[in-house]
Design a protein around this motif. Structure first.
Motif, PDB file in Angstrom:
ATOM      1  N   LEU A 177     118.077  69.058  14.254  1.00 52.91           N
ATOM      2  CA  LEU A 177     117.016  69.578  15.116  1.00 52.91           C
ATOM      3  C   LEU A 177     116.443  68.441  15.945  1.00 52.91           C
ATOM      4  O   LEU A 177     115.929  67.461  15.395  1.00 52.91           O
ATOM      5  N   PRO A 178     116.490  68.562  17.267  1.00 47.37           N
ATOM      6  CA  PRO A 178     116.058  67.437  18.108  1.00 47.37           C
ATOM      7  C   PRO A 178     114.565  67.169  18.056  1.00 47.37           C
ATOM      8  O   PRO A 178     114.137  66.062  18.354  1.00 47.37           O
ATOM      9  N   HIS A 179     113.771  68.191  17.676  1.00 47.66           N
ATOM     10  CA  HIS A 179     112.324  67.998  17.706  1.00 47.66           C
ATOM     11  C   HIS A 179     111.743  67.609  16.352  1.00 47.66           C
ATOM     12  O   HIS A 179     110.530  67.429  16.231  1.00 47.66           O
ATOM     13  N   ILE A 180     112.577  67.472  15.336  1.00 44.72           N
ATOM     14  CA  ILE A 180     112.095  67.110  14.008  1.00 44.72           C
ATOM     15  C   ILE A 180     112.305  65.612  13.773  1.00 44.72           C
ATOM     16  O   ILE A 180     113.417  65.109  13.862  1.00 44.72           O
ATOM     17  N   ASN A 181     111.224  64.925  13.461  1.00 44.18           N
ATOM     18  CA  ASN A 181     111.276  63.483  13.194  1.00 44.18           C
ATOM     19  C   ASN A 181     110.746  63.235  11.782  1.00 44.18           C
ATOM     20  O   ASN A 181     109.547  63.271  11.535  1.00 44.18           O
ATOM     21  N   ILE A 182     111.670  63.015  10.842  1.00 37.04           N
ATOM     22  CA  ILE A 182     111.277  62.756   9.454  1.00 37.04           C
ATOM     23  C   ILE A 182     110.776  61.313   9.352  1.00 37.04           C
ATOM     24  O   ILE A 182     111.536  60.373   9.583  1.00 37.04           O
ATOM     25  N   ILE A 183     109.494  61.137   8.980  1.00 39.62           N
ATOM     26  CA  ILE A 183     108.938  59.788   8.926  1.00 39.62           C
ATOM     27  C   ILE A 183     109.008  59.195   7.519  1.00 39.62           C
ATOM     28  O   ILE A 183     108.784  58.000   7.351  1.00 39.62           O
ATOM     29  N   GLY A 184     109.308  60.034   6.501  1.00 36.52           N
ATOM     30  CA  GLY A 184     109.424  59.493   5.158  1.00 36.52           C
ATOM     31  C   GLY A 184     109.183  60.556   4.103  1.00 36.52           C
ATOM     32  O   GLY A 184     109.053  61.743   4.402  1.00 36.52           O
ATOM     33  N   PHE A 185     109.114  60.121   2.841  1.00 24.13           N
ATOM     34  CA  PHE A 185     108.918  61.052   1.725  1.00 24.13           C
ATOM     35  C   PHE A 185     107.837  60.506   0.797  1.00 24.13           C
ATOM     36  O   PHE A 185     107.530  59.308   0.798  1.00 24.13           O
ATOM     37  N   ALA A 186     107.272  61.413   0.005  1.00 26.54           N
ATOM     38  CA  ALA A 186     106.156  61.020  -0.869  1.00 26.54           C
ATOM     39  C   ALA A 186     106.212  61.800  -2.169  1.00 26.54           C
ATOM     40  O   ALA A 186     106.862  62.844  -2.271  1.00 26.54           O
ATOM     41  N   ASP A 187     105.518  61.271  -3.199  1.00 26.91           N
ATOM     42  CA  ASP A 187     105.370  61.949  -4.485  1.00 26.91           C
ATOM     43  C   ASP A 187     104.199  61.292  -5.195  1.00 26.91           C
ATOM     44  O   ASP A 187     104.178  60.068  -5.362  1.00 26.91           O
ATOM     45  N   ASP A 188     103.237  62.100  -5.592  1.00 28.15           N
ATOM     46  CA  ASP A 188     102.045  61.540  -6.220  1.00 28.15           C
ATOM     47  C   ASP A 188     102.305  61.052  -7.634  1.00 28.15           C
ATOM     48  O   ASP A 188     101.557  60.218  -8.154  1.00 28.15           O
ATOM     49  N   ARG A 189     103.387  61.542  -8.287  1.00 27.34           N
ATOM     50  CA  ARG A 189     103.735  61.098  -9.631  1.00 27.34           C
ATOM     51  C   ARG A 189     104.621  59.857  -9.510  1.00 27.34           C
ATOM     52  O   ARG A 189     105.828  59.911  -9.662  1.00 27.34           O
ATOM     53  N   ARG A 190     104.027  58.729  -9.253  1.00 25.39           N
ATOM     54  CA  ARG A 190     104.768  57.527  -8.893  1.00 25.39           C
ATOM     55  C   ARG A 190     105.637  57.005 -10.031  1.00 25.39           C
ATOM     56  O   ARG A 190     106.593  56.284  -9.814  1.00 25.39           O
ATOM     57  N   THR A 191     105.303  57.388 -11.238  1.00 30.21           N
ATOM     58  CA  THR A 191     106.121  56.909 -12.355  1.00 30.21           C
ATOM     59  C   THR A 191     107.510  57.513 -12.324  1.00 30.21           C
ATOM     60  O   THR A 191     108.435  56.985 -12.946  1.00 30.21           O
ATOM     61  N   ARG A 192     107.688  58.623 -11.601  1.00 25.04           N
ATOM     62  CA  ARG A 192     108.993  59.285 -11.552  1.00 25.04           C
ATOM     63  C   ARG A 192     109.736  58.969 -10.265  1.00 25.04           C
ATOM     64  O   ARG A 192     110.817  59.473 -10.035  1.00 25.04           O
ATOM     65  N   VAL A 193     109.135  58.181  -9.398  1.00 23.74           N
ATOM     66  CA  VAL A 193     109.768  57.899  -8.111  1.00 23.74           C
ATOM     67  C   VAL A 193     109.985  56.403  -7.947  1.00 23.74           C
ATOM     68  O   VAL A 193     109.055  55.615  -8.118  1.00 23.74           O
ATOM     69  N   GLU A 194     111.180  56.039  -7.665  1.00 22.36           N
ATOM     70  CA  GLU A 194     111.461  54.641  -7.368  1.00 22.36           C
ATOM     71  C   GLU A 194     111.091  54.380  -5.919  1.00 22.36           C
ATOM     72  O   GLU A 194     111.672  54.965  -5.020  1.00 22.36           O
ATOM     73  N   THR A 195     110.101  53.535  -5.709  1.00 21.93           N
ATOM     74  CA  THR A 195     109.713  53.241  -4.340  1.00 21.93           C
ATOM     75  C   THR A 195     110.866  52.568  -3.616  1.00 21.93           C
ATOM     76  O   THR A 195     111.660  51.850  -4.203  1.00 21.93           O
ATOM     77  N   GLY A 196     110.930  52.799  -2.333  1.00 19.83           N
ATOM     78  CA  GLY A 196     112.014  52.249  -1.540  1.00 19.83           C
ATOM     79  C   GLY A 196     112.502  53.277  -0.542  1.00 19.83           C
ATOM     80  O   GLY A 196     111.782  54.196  -0.172  1.00 19.83           O
ATOM     81  N   MET A 197     113.747  53.151  -0.156  1.00 19.78           N
ATOM     82  CA  MET A 197     114.302  53.992   0.891  1.00 19.78           C
ATOM     83  C   MET A 197     115.240  55.039   0.293  1.00 19.78           C
ATOM     84  O   MET A 197     115.889  54.816  -0.722  1.00 19.78           O
ATOM     85  N   ILE A 198     115.308  56.172   0.946  1.00 20.53           N
ATOM     86  CA  ILE A 198     116.385  57.137   0.759  1.00 20.53           C
ATOM     87  C   ILE A 198     117.111  57.183   2.087  1.00 20.53           C
ATOM     88  O   ILE A 198     116.646  57.811   3.037  1.00 20.53           O
ATOM     89  N   GLY A 199     118.221  56.503   2.153  1.00 16.24           N
ATOM     90  CA  GLY A 199     118.885  56.357   3.441  1.00 16.24           C
ATOM     91  C   GLY A 199     118.029  55.517   4.360  1.00 16.24           C
ATOM     92  O   GLY A 199     117.646  54.393   4.045  1.00 16.24           O
ATOM     93  N   ARG A 200     117.635  56.083   5.494  1.00 13.40           N
ATOM     94  CA  ARG A 200     116.779  55.381   6.446  1.00 13.40           C
ATOM     95  C   ARG A 200     115.328  55.821   6.356  1.00 13.40           C
ATOM     96  O   ARG A 200     114.497  55.438   7.187  1.00 13.40           O
TER      97      ARG A 200
END
Length: 482
Positions: A177-200
């Motif tokens: 989709l040309p009009h969709i710009n994904i700026i990133g991802f989030a999760d408030d349960r930080r213990t379950r998320v490895e900070t860093g990148m998913i792809g770009r």
């Protein structure tokens, strides 16, 4: 918030994807206006005959009104996303109906004898052509506007974990989709998320960070992707996120599990997910059939000298038949005999397709390397198209014994059979997305099937045209063909 650099707030006027609906209406209005101006200019310059200006200008206005009333009544512009994806039978049928209604109106008022047929035909051809071509230009303008930050939906994903987020990012990537710009991802349960990148895509943080982005005007929409979330927690999430001036939407579990093999329909006022529908049917099927046969006939006539020279070169280099015939899976999993120019030595051919062709394969002749590199070996399949066994564009037909790794294709890739719901094609979406040539891993095989199914579910004449043009361009530098 991650330590990465924050995006600077756009100081200029920005538009979200909602502006595309208005842009689609303006686009079509300009097509009618320009078509009429060009018709007047060409008719006066070429023929110079008298015509009733009031009658013909009124006819154009009536037709434009009919066209827009039909389109708006069907809410056709709501899906106008800058992809040219409303160019299926819907736009074509709306144009024809508007034309017929205008013709009946002229007949009803007894003005038919005063209508100049040449003027009318010229306007119809120009208007329809502009409606088609303008969608390509419209999509290009949207892409430019997005890159400049003038138009676009800045989206963040709030996911359950990296797997769920990765799945959603994959689906959005396929949509292109040309009009969709994904700026990133989030999760408030930080213990379950490895900070860093998913792809770009960077990790943004949790609730507070997302709300801060919204307050600073750097976020337009949040997609909540929590497949197994309890209702109480979901209510709390929505309540907290609603404090920001942003759009909030929820990606249901079924959408992630089913991929994009569904369509939201209504039985009365009840929303349902239609999992399987017959693709390319009714007028779409007739339109694609006519398009395929016509292009195949034109291709065989225009390429006749090249076909003859290729046949001579094959015969001079090695003994054996000029054409190679191989059984492959076709529409509805039925077997068809696909034609190709022979590119291998006769005693080294594999009619079953169980042995993959590799780079530097000794079975391939010198002429074979050239015609395979340029895809000339596929041109005899134009005859398969004329016979109604194949299409110009569609999922590539696979040999009966084709394998990926140590397993047969249909066993290795889940949902593989779904690609046979349409006729196979000489070229396809997967091929122009870099998945041409040897498929030596399960991952590449899955990606190819993903693109095949996406093509089936999103078919339009414009998509076929884009794939054909991209195929021609990619033949010049494609390194995956051998």
């Amino acid at each position: 918030m991650s330590s990465g650099k924050r995006q600077s707030r756009n100081k200029y006027v920005r538009f979200t994807s909602n502006v595309l609906r208005s842009g689609g209406i303006i686009n079509d209005a300009l097509c009618f206006l320009l078509a009429y101006a060009l018709t007047v200019l060409i008719y006066n310059g070429w023929y110079g005959y008298y015509y009733d200006v009031r009658l013909h200008s009124s006819g154009v206005i009536v037709m434009a009104i009919n066209f827009f009333l039909i389109r708006i009544s069907r809410d056709a512009y709501s899906a106008f996303r800058g992809q040219g994806d409303d160019l299926g039978s819907g736009m074509f049928l709306d144009f024809i109906v508007a034309l017929m209604l205008t013709g009946f109106t002229i007949l009803q008022f007894g003005q038919a004898p005063d209508l100049t047929l040449r003027f009318a035909v010229l306007f119809i051809v120009l208007c329809f052509s502009l409606l088609i071509m303008s969608r390509l230009l419209f999509r290009r303008i949207v892409w430019i506007g997005m890159r400049q930050g003038i138009i676009g939906q800045r989206v963040a994903i709030y996911g359950a974990d990296r797997d769920v987020t990765s799945r959603l990012l994959e689906l959005l990537e396929i949509e292109r989709l040309p009009h969709i710009n994904i700026i990133g991802f989030a999760d408030d349960r930080r213990t379950r998320v490895e900070t860093g990148m998913i792809g770009r895509f960077p990790f943004l943080g949790g609730f507070e960070e997302l709300l801060e982005l919204a307050r600073q005007g750097m976020l337009d929409q949040i997609i909540v992707a929590l497949p197994l979330v309890q209702q109480d927690r979901l209510n709390r999430i929505i309540e907290e996120l609603s404090a920001g001036a942003i759009d909030i939407c929820i990606m249901p579990r079924e959408f992630l599990v089913l991929r994009d093999r569904y369509q939201v329909n209504y039985i009365g006022s009840l929303p349902v997910l239609s999992i399987w529908q017959t693709p390319v049917r009714d007028l779409d099927g007739l339109l694609k059939e006519v398009q395929d046969r016509l292009l195949a006939l034109i291709g065989l006539i225009a390429l006749a000298p090249l076909l003859l020279l290729t046949a001579i070169a094959i015969r001079l280099e090695s003994r054996g038949p000029i054409l190679f015939r191989q059984k492959r899976f076709g529409f509805n999993n039925l077997e068809i005999e696909v034609l190709k120019f022979r590119s291998m030595y006769v005693d080294r051919q594999d009619e079953s397709g169980g042995q993959r062709t590799r780079k530097g394969d000794p079975r391939i002749t010198r002429v074979g390397r050239i015609i395979r590199r340029t895809s000339i070996d596929e041109l005899p399949q134009l005859w398969n198209v004329l016979r109604g066994e194949m299409s110009i564009v569609g999922p590539r037909p696979h040999a009966l014994a084709m394998r990926v790794g140590d397993a047969y294709y249909h066993d290795a890739v889940r949902g593989y059979a779904a690609r046979h719901r349409v006729k196979p094609g000489i070229t396809g979406l997967a091929q122009v997305r870099g998945l041409r040539g040897e498929i030596d891993t399960i991952e590449r095989a899955k990606q190819r099937v993903e693109y095949d199914i996406y093509y089936i579910e999103h078919w339009s004449p414009l998509l076929d045209l884009r794939i054909i043009m991209e195929t021609i361009l990619r033949l010049v530098w494609d390194r995956h063909a051998y």
